[in-house]
Design a protein around this motif. Structure first.
Motif, PDB file in Angstrom:
ATOM      1  N   SER A   1      42.810  45.372  44.474  1.00  0.00           N
ATOM      2  CA  SER A   1      43.803  44.642  44.390  1.00  0.00           C
ATOM      3  C   SER A   1      43.476  43.086  44.642  1.00  0.00           C
ATOM      4  CB  SER A   1      44.926  44.711  45.220  1.00  0.00           C
ATOM      5  OG  SER A   1      44.869  45.030  46.710  1.00  0.00           O
ATOM      6  N   GLY A   2      43.859  42.377  44.369  1.00  0.00           N
ATOM      7  CA  GLY A   2      43.574  40.846  44.899  1.00  0.00           C
ATOM      8  C   GLY A   2      42.949  40.060  43.619  1.00  0.00           C
ATOM      9  N   GLY A   3      42.719  40.680  42.638  1.00  0.00           N
ATOM     10  CA  GLY A   3      42.359  39.768  41.429  1.00  0.00           C
ATOM     11  C   GLY A   3      43.370  38.792  40.817  1.00  0.00           C
ATOM     12  N   GLY A   4      42.950  38.123  39.872  1.00  0.00           N
ATOM     13  CA  GLY A   4      43.694  37.200  39.507  1.00  0.00           C
ATOM     14  C   GLY A   4      43.298  35.795  38.845  1.00  0.00           C
ATOM     15  N   LEU A   5      44.082  34.827  38.574  1.00  0.00           N
ATOM     16  CA  LEU A   5      43.332  33.714  38.136  1.00  0.00           C
ATOM     17  C   LEU A   5      43.022  32.615  39.223  1.00  0.00           C
ATOM     18  CD1 LEU A   5      42.764  31.839  35.749  1.00  0.00           C
ATOM     19  CD2 LEU A   5      45.103  30.914  35.775  1.00  0.00           C
ATOM     20  N   VAL A   6      41.790  32.264  39.093  1.00  0.00           N
ATOM     21  CA  VAL A   6      41.297  31.422  40.201  1.00  0.00           C
ATOM     22  C   VAL A   6      40.522  30.116  39.579  1.00  0.00           C
ATOM     23  CG1 VAL A   6      39.753  31.313  42.306  1.00  0.00           C
ATOM     24  CG2 VAL A   6      40.898  33.322  41.751  1.00  0.00           C
ATOM     25  N   GLN A   7      40.663  29.091  39.964  1.00  0.00           N
ATOM     26  CA  GLN A   7      40.165  27.822  39.704  1.00  0.00           C
ATOM     27  C   GLN A   7      38.503  27.777  40.009  1.00  0.00           C
ATOM     28  OE1 GLN A   7      42.133  24.298  40.977  1.00  0.00           O
ATOM     29  NE2 GLN A   7      43.814  24.557  39.103  1.00  0.00           N
ATOM     30  N   PRO A   8      37.868  27.329  39.127  1.00  0.00           N
ATOM     31  CA  PRO A   8      36.353  26.977  39.413  1.00  0.00           C
ATOM     32  C   PRO A   8      36.061  26.391  40.908  1.00  0.00           C
ATOM     33  CG  PRO A   8      36.796  26.383  37.184  1.00  0.00           C
ATOM     34  CD  PRO A   8      38.000  26.706  37.783  1.00  0.00           C
ATOM     35  N   GLY A   9      35.321  27.021  41.705  1.00  0.00           N
ATOM     36  CA  GLY A   9      35.326  26.346  43.048  1.00  0.00           C
ATOM     37  C   GLY A   9      36.262  27.247  44.052  1.00  0.00           C
ATOM     38  N   GLY A  10      37.134  27.705  43.516  1.00  0.00           N
ATOM     39  CA  GLY A  10      38.277  28.592  44.319  1.00  0.00           C
ATOM     40  C   GLY A  10      37.612  29.981  44.790  1.00  0.00           C
ATOM     41  N   SER A  11      38.361  30.613  45.795  1.00  0.00           N
ATOM     42  CA  SER A  11      38.203  31.958  46.440  1.00  0.00           C
ATOM     43  C   SER A  11      38.901  32.822  46.221  1.00  0.00           C
ATOM     44  CB  SER A  11      38.095  31.720  47.790  1.00  0.00           C
ATOM     45  OG  SER A  11      37.221  30.651  48.402  1.00  0.00           O
ATOM     46  N   LEU A  12      38.382  34.030  46.144  1.00  0.00           N
ATOM     47  CA  LEU A  12      39.450  35.083  46.173  1.00  0.00           C
ATOM     48  C   LEU A  12      39.040  36.373  47.208  1.00  0.00           C
ATOM     49  CD1 LEU A  12      37.657  37.550  44.829  1.00  0.00           C
ATOM     50  CD2 LEU A  12      38.188  36.307  42.509  1.00  0.00           C
ATOM     51  N   ARG A  13      39.737  37.313  47.374  1.00  0.00           N
ATOM     52  CA  ARG A  13      39.705  38.309  48.447  1.00  0.00           C
ATOM     53  C   ARG A  13      40.346  39.561  47.800  1.00  0.00           C
ATOM     54  NH1 ARG A  13      42.713  40.854  52.602  1.00  0.00           N
ATOM     55  NH2 ARG A  13      41.591  41.278  54.543  1.00  0.00           N
ATOM     56  N   LEU A  14      39.403  40.478  47.404  1.00  0.00           N
ATOM     57  CA  LEU A  14      39.531  41.582  46.681  1.00  0.00           C
ATOM     58  C   LEU A  14      39.732  42.867  47.779  1.00  0.00           C
ATOM     59  CD1 LEU A  14      37.286  41.436  43.720  1.00  0.00           C
ATOM     60  CD2 LEU A  14      39.591  40.503  43.885  1.00  0.00           C
ATOM     61  N   SER A  15      40.533  43.624  47.642  1.00  0.00           N
ATOM     62  CA  SER A  15      40.645  44.795  48.596  1.00  0.00           C
ATOM     63  C   SER A  15      40.490  46.164  47.673  1.00  0.00           C
ATOM     64  CB  SER A  15      41.993  44.882  48.994  1.00  0.00           C
ATOM     65  OG  SER A  15      42.227  45.766  49.916  1.00  0.00           O
ATOM     66  N   CYS A  16      39.782  47.274  48.346  1.00  0.00           N
ATOM     67  CA  CYS A  16      39.574  48.364  47.884  1.00  0.00           C
ATOM     68  C   CYS A  16      40.250  49.383  48.782  1.00  0.00           C
ATOM     69  CB  CYS A  16      38.163  48.712  47.484  1.00  0.00           C
ATOM     70  SG  CYS A  16      37.918  50.497  47.071  1.00  0.00           S
ATOM     71  N   ALA A  17      41.318  49.874  48.515  1.00  0.00           N
ATOM     72  CA  ALA A  17      42.165  50.578  49.445  1.00  0.00           C
ATOM     73  C   ALA A  17      41.784  52.071  49.128  1.00  0.00           C
ATOM     74  CB  ALA A  17      43.569  50.534  49.764  1.00  0.00           C
TER      75      ALA A  17
END
Length: 127
Positions: A7-23
């Protein structure tokens, strides 16, 4: 039932951050090394990062080195991939996987010998 749920995927702007989780469900991640891979349609799957069961060994692809961290959330039985400064090379479906062993070496990024994979979470980088 043994499964990974990313989970945690989605649309992110260039330069942004994301946090993906693998449960993990059905087994504990404490004993296993976990890896992240990503794939874009029409391109080979790419190893992103690997983390040993102890957390003492971690490996990153050159493409994300310096922008990514990987950690375990023991309370949630999950592995977290934090990525910063996202760019146009980062989109894809991100999968977590395990070779059902605790150790991790740099060869973990080659994608060979993985016994179990999650369904993936989509990451898009766009303005």
């Amino acid at each position: 039932q043994v499964q990974f749920v990313e989970s945690g995927g989605g649309l992110v702007q260039p330069g942004g951050s994301l946090r993906l989780s693998c449960a993990a469900a059905g087994f504990t991640l404490d004993y296993y090394a976990i890896s992240w891979f990503r794939q874009v349609p029409g391109k080979p799957r790419e190893g992103v990062s690997c983390l040993s069961s102890s957390g003492n060994a971690v490996y990153f692809a050159d493409s994300v080195k310096g922008r990514a961290t990987m950690s375990k959330d023991h309370a949630k039985n999950a592995v977290i991939l934090q990525m910063n400064s996202l760019n146009t090379e980062d989109p894809g479906i991100y999968y977590c996987a395990t070779q059902y062993r605790g150790s991790a070496t740099e060869s973990c990024l080659d994608g060979k010998g993985y016994d179990f994979w999650g369904q993936g979470t989509q990451v898009t980088v766009s303005r």
